[in-house]
Write a protein that holds these residues in place. Structure first.
Motif, PDB file in Angstrom:
ATOM      1  N   VAL A  97      -3.068 -13.598  -6.820  1.00 53.26           N
ATOM      2  CA  VAL A  97      -3.260 -14.485  -7.972  1.00 53.26           C
ATOM      3  C   VAL A  97      -4.369 -15.482  -7.634  1.00 53.26           C
ATOM      4  N   PRO A  98      -5.255 -15.808  -8.560  1.00 52.13           N
ATOM      5  CA  PRO A  98      -6.225 -16.869  -8.268  1.00 52.13           C
ATOM      6  C   PRO A  98      -5.519 -18.207  -8.098  1.00 52.13           C
ATOM      7  N   SER A  99      -5.992 -19.003  -7.182  1.00 56.51           N
ATOM      8  CA  SER A  99      -5.384 -20.321  -6.989  1.00 56.51           C
ATOM      9  C   SER A  99      -5.741 -21.279  -8.111  1.00 56.51           C
ATOM     10  N   TYR A 100      -6.950 -21.097  -8.664  1.00 56.05           N
ATOM     11  CA  TYR A 100      -7.380 -22.007  -9.727  1.00 56.05           C
ATOM     12  C   TYR A 100      -6.880 -21.466 -11.072  1.00 56.05           C
ATOM     13  N   PHE A 102      -3.210 -22.006 -14.071  1.00 61.02           N
ATOM     14  CA  PHE A 102      -1.986 -22.715 -14.444  1.00 61.02           C
ATOM     15  C   PHE A 102      -0.805 -22.117 -13.684  1.00 61.02           C
ATOM     16  N   VAL A 103       0.212 -22.919 -13.458  1.00 64.47           N
ATOM     17  CA  VAL A 103       1.344 -22.511 -12.637  1.00 64.47           C
ATOM     18  C   VAL A 103       2.040 -21.266 -13.172  1.00 64.47           C
ATOM     19  N   SER A 104       2.038 -21.028 -14.477  1.00 66.44           N
ATOM     20  CA  SER A 104       2.734 -19.871 -15.049  1.00 66.44           C
ATOM     21  C   SER A 104       2.208 -18.558 -14.494  1.00 66.44           C
ATOM     22  N   THR A 105       0.908 -18.504 -14.180  1.00 67.45           N
ATOM     23  CA  THR A 105       0.319 -17.270 -13.673  1.00 67.45           C
ATOM     24  C   THR A 105       1.025 -16.806 -12.412  1.00 67.45           C
ATOM     25  N   ALA A 106       1.363 -17.747 -11.549  1.00 64.28           N
ATOM     26  CA  ALA A 106       2.059 -17.416 -10.306  1.00 64.28           C
ATOM     27  C   ALA A 106       3.569 -17.420 -10.478  1.00 64.28           C
ATOM     28  N   VAL A 145      -3.289 -10.182 -10.356  1.00 60.60           N
ATOM     29  CA  VAL A 145      -3.350 -10.900 -11.627  1.00 60.60           C
ATOM     30  C   VAL A 145      -4.715 -11.576 -11.718  1.00 60.60           C
ATOM     31  N   VAL A 146      -5.456 -11.264 -12.768  1.00 58.40           N
ATOM     32  CA  VAL A 146      -6.764 -11.893 -12.973  1.00 58.40           C
ATOM     33  C   VAL A 146      -6.671 -12.870 -14.136  1.00 58.40           C
TER      34      VAL A 146
END
Length: 396
Positions: A97-100, A102-106, A145-146
């Motif tokens: 997952v990209p670190s930059y 929103f929290v929902s992505t992770a 996840v992009v």
């Protein structure tokens, strides 16, 4: 200068009482028929979801962008959580997952027990750096996840090739990417699954709302069951089974017809909304170009393979101190600009589990990115005031 744009004179601002002018970062927009359609939904006697307006919205996206199957959700977060279930993410699996972001992505994948492996951003834009992706893959990696930040496409050919070579799922977090493209292909149509947002800060809104796009036929039937609380209720209403039962895990992911009715009115005005947003974006870019040329700030880069859906206009300052000073200066002038994500790898939740991780490019965007007001009803007077104040800040 944008085609057909009216010349702007500073006398407009002088004739406008700017003493009481407050320019918000965002303003939700009523495009025309929202209230009428909400009334129709209520009068229909079915407002619990998966009714007429839900189907209209889903059909709109399937027809316009060629998505295989669309399911409206109560949020993009819910769509991502559905994607995690569909990919059968289990405890011990790794998800890149990209670190930059929103929290929902992770968080959607953490809820399934995954270990998150954070990717650094590109130096070109806040999207993940596809050239560094392969080094993050291990035998435990299950998905990538992009995030198409600001509606600008990631390098999807590279990402999909890496995923295919390693038998990985690709989920597009297209929360900001409605009506944007990669080499002519709609964002959200390339990965196995994708998630969109219709939060009030997005181009097309429903207050809160989202959508899961299923591009892989393997997931189509199960997605509908997960969407309906783990039941085969939709199949029952189509007459495919004589009663519906609990057949899988799931949750209450579908929104009410009131939400879908509001969204459909927005979709009817998609082209008008997009045209205005792109006009605002282009004026910002044109008017700040000389500041970039003089080395005072950096402007967004749109790669040749990507289109710009004008979801966001941002500036990149030289440092966190300059960023804070600019935001503070604008706020004193009643203009509300904001920074964006704090890199997730530096969050207390993640550091407690994984310790310190060095992702300097992601941290750069966390420290230096400033988002400017951009919404349909932003007037020429307001936008020119924003531009003038930023120029004043950098010339002072």
């Amino acid at each position: 200068m944008i085609e057909n744009e009216k010349p702007f004179t500073h006398s407009l601002i002088h004739s406008f009482n700017i003493h009481f002018l407050v320019i918000p970062f965002n303003k939700p927009y009523l495009s025309g028929n929202e209230l009428q359609y909400i009334g129709e939904a209520v009068q229909s006697g079915k407002i619990s979801g998966n009714g007429v307006f839900t189907k209209k919205c889903q059909h709109f996206f399937e027809e316009k962008y060629g998505f295989r199957r669309c399911l409206l959700t109560t949020s993009c977060t819910d769509a991502l959580e559905m994607a995690a279930i569909l990919c059968d993410i289990q405890a011990g699996d790794e998800v890149i997952v990209p670190s930059y972001t929103f929290v929902s992505t992770a968080n959607a994948f953490v809820l399934r027990g995954a270990k998150i492996v954070f990717a650094d951003s590109s130096t070109e834009n806040p999207n993940l750096d596809a050239d560094k992706l392969s080094a993050l893959i291990t035998p435990k990696t299950k998905a990538i996840v992009v995030v198409h930040y600001a509606g600008i496409a990631c390098d999807m050919d590279k990402i999909m090739a890496i995923a295919e070579a390693n038998n990985l799922f690709v989920i597009e977090d297209a929360a900001q990417a409605v009506d944007s493209f990669y080499n002519g292909r709609p964002l959200g149509s390339i990965g196995h699954l994708s998630a969109f947002s219709f939060h009030e800060t997005k181009n097309i809104i429903s207050g809160e709302g989202g959508m899961l796009v299923i591009n892989d036929e393997r997931f189509e039937k199960r997605a509908e069951i997960i969407w309906e609380k783990g039941t085969n209720r939709s199949a029952f209403w189509r007459g495919e089974v004589d009663k519906y039962n609990w057949v899988d895990i799931g949750s209450s992911f579908l929104p009410s017809e009131v939400v879908a009715a509001y969204l459909f009115a927005q979709l009817e005005n998609l082209e008008k909304i997009q045209a205005r947003r792109k006009q605002i974006w282009a004026k910002y870019y044109n008017d700040f170009s000389f500041l970039e040329q003089s080395g005072k700030l950096k402007l967004p880069i749109v790669p040749s393979y990507a289109t710009n859906n004008a979801h966001m206009f941002y500036l990149l300052t030289d440092s966190i101190e300059q960023r804070d000073a600019l935001i503070g200066f604008l706020k004193k002038n009643k203009i509300y600009a904001v920074f964006h994500y704090i890199s997730l790898h530096s969050s207390p939740f993640y550091k407690e589990k994984a310790g310190d991780v060095s992702l300097p490019i992601s941290d750069y965007y966390s420290d230096c990115l400033v988002r400017l007001p951009l919404f349909y009803e932003l007037t020429e007077v307001e936008q020119q005031l924003i531009i003038d104040k930023i120029i004043e800040f950098y010339n002072s």
